[in-house]
Design an enzyme around this catalytic site. Structure first.
Site, PDB file in Angstrom:
ATOM      1  N   CYS A 354       0.827  -1.207   0.000  1.00 24.87           N
ATOM      2  CA  CYS A 354       0.000   0.000   0.000  1.00 24.87           C
ATOM      3  C   CYS A 354       0.866   1.264   0.000  1.00 24.87           C
ATOM      4  O   CYS A 354       1.422   1.602  -1.033  1.00 24.87           O
ATOM      5  CB  CYS A 354      -1.006  -0.052   1.146  1.00 24.87           C
ATOM      6  SG  CYS A 354      -2.470   0.932   0.771  1.00 24.87           S
ATOM      7  N   HIS A 483      -3.626  -5.010   0.540  1.00 21.83           N
ATOM      8  CA  HIS A 483      -3.009  -5.525   1.774  1.00 21.83           C
ATOM      9  C   HIS A 483      -3.225  -7.036   1.809  1.00 21.83           C
ATOM     10  O   HIS A 483      -4.224  -7.506   2.367  1.00 21.83           O
ATOM     11  CB  HIS A 483      -3.691  -4.913   2.998  1.00 21.83           C
ATOM     12  CG  HIS A 483      -3.479  -3.446   3.154  1.00 21.83           C
ATOM     13  ND1 HIS A 483      -2.511  -2.932   3.970  1.00 21.83           N
ATOM     14  CD2 HIS A 483      -4.113  -2.386   2.599  1.00 21.83           C
ATOM     15  CE1 HIS A 483      -2.551  -1.599   3.922  1.00 21.83           C
ATOM     16  NE2 HIS A 483      -3.524  -1.254   3.100  1.00 21.83           N
ATOM     17  N   GLU A 485      -1.866  -9.102   3.574  1.00 26.04           N
ATOM     18  CA  GLU A 485      -1.739  -9.663   4.934  1.00 26.04           C
ATOM     19  C   GLU A 485      -3.085  -9.981   5.585  1.00 26.04           C
ATOM     20  O   GLU A 485      -3.177 -10.854   6.434  1.00 26.04           O
ATOM     21  CB  GLU A 485      -0.954  -8.715   5.845  1.00 26.04           C
ATOM     22  CG  GLU A 485      -1.587  -7.362   6.162  1.00 26.04           C
ATOM     23  CD  GLU A 485      -1.256  -6.271   5.139  1.00 26.04           C
ATOM     24  OE1 GLU A 485      -0.770  -6.613   4.045  1.00 26.04           O
ATOM     25  OE2 GLU A 485      -1.487  -5.081   5.433  1.00 26.04           O
TER      26      GLU A 485
HETATM   27  N1  GLN Z   1      -1.957   6.675   2.452  1.00 26.36           N
HETATM   28  C1  GLN Z   1      -2.068   5.857   1.306  1.00 26.36           C
HETATM   29  C2  GLN Z   1      -3.425   5.981   0.628  1.00 26.36           C
HETATM   30  O1  GLN Z   1      -4.371   6.441   1.245  1.00 26.36           O
HETATM   31  C3  GLN Z   1      -1.779   4.416   1.648  1.00 26.36           C
HETATM   32  C4  GLN Z   1      -2.816   3.810   2.543  1.00 26.36           C
HETATM   33  C5  GLN Z   1      -2.359   2.561   3.220  1.00 26.36           C
HETATM   34  O2  GLN Z   1      -1.161   2.257   3.271  1.00 26.36           O
HETATM   35  N2  GLN Z   1      -3.288   1.810   3.797  1.00 26.36           N
HETATM   36  O3  GLN Z   1      -3.565   5.621  -0.508  1.00 26.36           O
END
Ligand code: GLN
Length: 530
Positions: A354, A483, A485
């Site tokens: 992310c 994600h 995970e």
């Molecule tokens: N801040 C970034 C976004 O909003 C990544 C978000 C995250 O890592 N969950 O796209």
């Protein structure tokens, strides 16, 4: 929930943003939960207020008892009937976690509701396991905190059937006898839940203490018919679990986790679990180094700041693999970029998740696409070279619950037969993983990045949204907008994590040769996934 205060915000398939405990339940029970499975005081009060506004209470005085408590009971009853994993079958057993500590003001209506639920359910339908801590002070096992807690909970009417005692070392027979006497239970109703080498061995400990026969008799489980297929799957899953978690692995794999919420390790709970699952899968011990990304940024500070900087880079330089997980906001992102460059230049396996995916792409653009000012709109809204931009459909005004959330498809692109990320998913063309973000790779710059070698091997259905990047001429340099995970399980580790940990341990090729999909059939079946 602030990650550095409360820990990770867990994301469900449906996109529900919930307490991290739900992640534990999904991982341990091989079930998929919904936002409805997470009851909060706010949700309950909102429900009662909405009912009152609609006139459902017919002008009666609205009170905590019975209106709030009824709302809690109704919620539990409704949710306990939600079919698990799209099988269409209602669950046979509902586990309710009443969090907090006895005496907390917040829990009182919930305690009263569960007392009523217990009474209404009748014998053979309700079992209360009270979890309590038994500290050892100067070698002496102290039973008083548990005695008091049980006395209090009994005074509210929520009588424990089993007292599960958390403790560092096994409890002496005399301690168990004392607890049984003062908590008004039999000795076999006192479970000794001592610290184990890994949390994954706790179910084995509970099984040794005959928890299963107790559950069977107290919940009259023999009345439930389990199909032979389900019984076989259950046994197979349990056998698989035991074979994975029982050995204590000697060889270690050293991973650096570089993030911005390092002060609260629970902020990365699912990430750590996915790394642990993957390490167990390749039969290695996980040696995780926690590195604050801000410490990797050059500093003009004094001795202490310099020492931190050098220590952080020393740790990075000794890691076999580097992971940069998710996060929000500018702070610490320059350090994340530097570490992604280190991994890229030195052929160290890297996984960006992310925010980690976004910063690695920005760093790539800075270094290799002639865009030294490359950044994200999240860090500098006025910048010209915005490699990461705000997603068009996201609400700019309301921050809570408006991100791109939950399960979404990733399509592996044509000509990606070389991709290790794809091979890890068994060569599948379409995969589904959970998301939580409001920024994305700028679609206008994709061509430029790809021409320079950052291949977006996975995109969404429109082809406009980048989901996975990978470098071809690197041992393992992968980033995912999703994600992965969140869906990792003990017997079924997340594929990108497995690939990353295996590459860090130097055994990615073996893992890929084994066809990672095959050994996990049992868990996959239980998930109801295809
Ligand atoms: N801040 C970034 C976004 O909003 C990544 C978000 C995250 O890592 N969950 O796209």
């Amino acid at each position: 929930m602030a990650p550095a205060e409360h820990g990770e915000c867990f994301v469900l398939c449906s996109g529900g943003e919930v307490d991290l405990d739900l992640g534990n339940y999904e991982r341990y029970l091989s079930v998929r939960l919904t936002s409805e499975h997470n009851i909060t005081t706010g949700k309950v009060y909102l429900n009662v207020i909405e009912k009152e506004r609609r006139g459902d209470y017919l002008g009666k005085t609205v009170q905590i008892v019975p209106h709030v408590t009824d709302s809690i009971k109704d919620w539990i009853k409704r949710v306990s009937k939600i079919p698990v994993d799209g099988t269409g079958e209602e669950p046979d057993v509902c586990i309710i976690e009443l969090g907090g500590t006895i005496g907390d003001i917040e829990s009182m209506p919930f305690i009263e509701a569960l007392t009523q639920l217990r009474h209404g359910a009748g014998a053979g339908n309700f079992l209360n396991i009270h979890v309590s801590y038994v500290p050892t002070v100067h070698g002496e096992q102290k039973t008083k905190p548990t005695q008091h807690a049980v006395k209090s909970i009994r005074s509210y009417g929520l009588i424990p059937d089993i007292v599960a005692c958390r403790c560092e070392t096994p409890l002496a027979q005399s301690t168990v006898a004392k607890l049984a006497l003062h908590c008004q239970v039999e000795a076999d109703q006192v479970l000794v839940v001592r610290d184990m080498p890994t949390i994954y061995q706790v179910p084995l400990l509970l099984s040794e203490q005959k928890l299963i026969p107790q559950l069977r008799s107290k919940l009259a489980l023999e009345k439930i018919t389990v199909s032979p297929a389900m019984a076989t799957q259950g046994t197979a899953l349990w056998d698989l679990w035991k074979s994975v978690v029982t050995p204590t692995y000697q060889d270690e794999v050293k991973i650096a986790l570089v993030g911005k919420y390092i002060t609260c390790q629970d902020a990365y709970l699912s990430v750590v679990k996915a790394l642990e699952h993957s390490a167990m899968r390749i039969r290695k011990k996980l040696n995780l180094m926690w590195i604050d990304s801000e410490d990797l940024e050059p500093t003009t500070g004094g001795g202490a700041a310099q020492a931190k900087y050098h220590k952080a880079w020393h740790d990075v330089s000794t890691a076999s693999g580097i992971i940069v997980p998710g996060g929000f906001g500018h702070r610490g992102t320059e350090g994340m970029m530097l570490v992604s460059k280190w991994a890229r230049d030195n052929e160290i396996p890297f996984l960006g998740v992310c925010l980690g995916f976004q910063v690695a792409a920005i760093q790539f653009a800075r270094d290799l696409c002639g865009m030294p000012g490359a950044t994200s709109e999240e860090f500098d809204a006025q910048a010209t070279d915005r490699v990461v931009v705000f997603m068009p459909e996201i609400d700019r005004k309301t921050m809570g619950g408006t991100m791109r959330l939950g399960l979404r498809k990733t399509i592996f692109q044509q000509d990606t037969a070389w991709s290790r990320a794809r091979a890890l998913y068994g060569g599948a063309e379409v995969i589904e993983e959970r998301h939580r973000h409001r920024y994305e790779i700028n679609p206008e710059l994709v061509e430029k990045l790809e021409k320079t070698g950052l291949h977006f091997v996975g995109k969404d259905e429109t082809g406009e949204r980048m989901e996975i990047f990978e470098l071809r001429d690197h041992p393992f340099f992968v980033g995912t907008q999703f994600h992965a995970e969140y869906q990792s399980q003990v017997v079924n580790p997340s594929r990108p994590y497995l690939g990353f940990v295996a590459a860090s341990a130097g055994c990615l090729d073996q893992v890929l040769k084994q066809d990672p999909v095959e050994p996990f059939k049992t868990a996959t079946l239980l998930n109801g996934a295809t």
